[in-house]
Design a protein around this motif. Structure first.
Motif, PDB file in Angstrom:
ATOM      1  N   HIS A 177      32.131 -29.162  16.748  1.00  6.28           N
ATOM      2  CA  HIS A 177      31.474 -30.082  17.676  1.00  6.28           C
ATOM      3  C   HIS A 177      31.730 -29.659  19.119  1.00  6.28           C
ATOM      4  CE1 HIS A 177      30.531 -33.455  14.833  1.00  6.28           C
ATOM      5  NE2 HIS A 177      31.311 -32.684  14.107  1.00  6.28           N
ATOM      6  N   ILE A 178      32.955 -29.232  19.352  1.00  8.94           N
ATOM      7  CA  ILE A 178      33.329 -28.816  20.692  1.00  8.94           C
ATOM      8  C   ILE A 178      32.395 -27.725  21.206  1.00  8.94           C
ATOM      9  CG2 ILE A 178      35.180 -27.813  22.071  1.00  8.94           C
ATOM     10  CD1 ILE A 178      35.608 -30.682  20.913  1.00  8.94           C
ATOM     11  N   ARG A 203      29.437 -27.043  20.180  1.00  4.78           N
ATOM     12  CA  ARG A 203      28.060 -27.545  20.328  1.00  4.78           C
ATOM     13  C   ARG A 203      27.909 -28.325  21.627  1.00  4.78           C
ATOM     14  NH1 ARG A 203      27.686 -29.819  15.138  1.00  4.78           N
ATOM     15  NH2 ARG A 203      26.360 -31.484  15.912  1.00  4.78           N
ATOM     16  N   ILE A 204      28.881 -29.185  21.902  1.00  7.43           N
ATOM     17  CA  ILE A 204      28.830 -29.977  23.128  1.00  7.43           C
ATOM     18  C   ILE A 204      28.899 -29.075  24.349  1.00  7.43           C
ATOM     19  CG2 ILE A 204      30.074 -31.671  24.536  1.00  7.43           C
ATOM     20  CD1 ILE A 204      30.946 -33.028  21.919  1.00  7.43           C
ATOM     21  N   TYR A 205      29.766 -28.102  24.277  1.00  7.66           N
ATOM     22  CA  TYR A 205      29.934 -27.166  25.383  1.00  7.66           C
ATOM     23  C   TYR A 205      28.650 -26.382  25.640  1.00  7.66           C
ATOM     24  CZ  TYR A 205      31.857 -23.212  27.991  1.00  7.66           C
ATOM     25  OH  TYR A 205      32.101 -22.251  28.929  1.00  7.66           O
ATOM     26  N   MET A 265      25.667 -27.246  24.855  1.00  2.00           N
ATOM     27  CA  MET A 265      24.634 -28.155  25.331  1.00  2.00           C
ATOM     28  C   MET A 265      24.765 -28.383  26.842  1.00  2.00           C
ATOM     29  SD  MET A 265      23.449 -31.679  23.643  1.00  2.00           S
ATOM     30  CE  MET A 265      22.657 -30.670  22.384  1.00  2.00           C
ATOM     31  N   ALA A 266      25.984 -28.429  27.302  1.00  5.27           N
ATOM     32  CA  ALA A 266      26.209 -28.612  28.736  1.00  5.27           C
ATOM     33  C   ALA A 266      25.711 -27.398  29.515  1.00  5.27           C
ATOM     34  CB  ALA A 266      27.689 -28.850  29.007  1.00  5.27           C
ATOM     35  N   LEU A 267      25.997 -26.217  28.986  1.00  7.47           N
ATOM     36  CA  LEU A 267      25.524 -24.994  29.641  1.00  7.47           C
ATOM     37  C   LEU A 267      24.003 -24.971  29.691  1.00  7.47           C
ATOM     38  CD1 LEU A 267      27.913 -22.234  28.253  1.00  7.47           C
ATOM     39  CD2 LEU A 267      27.650 -22.918  30.619  1.00  7.47           C
TER      40      LEU A 267
END
Lengths: 121, 121
Positions: free
Chosen positions: B105-106, B108-110, B112-114
DNA sequence: ATAACAGTTGAACAGATATTCAACCGTTCA
DNA sequence: TGAACGGTTGAATATCTGTTCAACTGTTAT
């Protein structure tokens, strides 16, 4: 004991090749700072409460303040941060100012975090 | 002017029905606090730099310190936070401690932020 | 054993940040 | 016009947080 040795491992890196490879692959400092900046906006429970409210509906400042049992001033200060980072947008209508989410990415990132936390439990 | 009126809009909510509807839809306080807590972990450029490094490869503390030009102590303090929040895991081998990302998840979230930031520009 | 090294930890300090408070601006309405 | 209200703003305060520093643990190797 060497008196003036900095505790940085400069000379005696353990795995130099790994360090160099990773260094080459890293995004530039500015991008990383922007990532941190974006997440910092979400890293406050007042702002996440505001965002999850706006996730449901457009709202004016007074309503948000009432919903969260906070002063209009405190809410307004946080909304300013959310405005500056383009996370929310607003429209004025008479005396009131209505806020809403500005970006779909925000919703996706937020939902992903909730997902992450629910799977954890 | 009413002297002791709190600036909270309790009585004079502008749109009571909206507030009540949103209140019912809000996640509970604990969940929202957890979301903020999770994002707070990403809301620091040292930690995002560590994470983007581990995104490339497992690394020991001394190598991370060297990569980021920081003391082992400072890195270790931040790794403790990342450990406590289950963002990274570690394994010991001899004198060294190797850290790596703990959760998909980490990443994926990271990512997505980029994505969000690159579309912005 | 003991020296050297990787890493951790707690206290202290400095910088960042959220809320409060008071004053203020702009719009509405009497 | 001016009172009332929604909202904003800047300064002050209290709290939080990241880095430094020094001391410490555990492992390796001489």
């Amino acid at each position: 004991m060497k008196a003036v040795e900095k505790d940085v491992c400069e000379s005696d890196v353990v795995h130099e090749s790994v360090v160099e490879r990773v260094r080459a692959a890293l995004p530039d400092e500015d991008t990383l700072a922007d990532v941190a900046e974006l997440f910092k906006v979400f890293g406050d429970s007042t702002r996440t409460r505001i965002l999850s409210a706006l996730f449901e509906s457009e709202m004016c400042v007074c309503d948000i303040a009432s919903l969260l049992s906070m002063t209009k001033s405190a809410v307004s200060h946080q909304l300013r941060i959310l405005r500056q980072t383009k996370v929310v947008k607003f429209r004025k209508q008479g005396k009131e100012v209505y806020y809403s989410l500005d970006d779909d990415h925000i919703s996706r990132i937020y939902k992903m975090a909730l997902e992450h936390l629910s799977e954890e439990k």
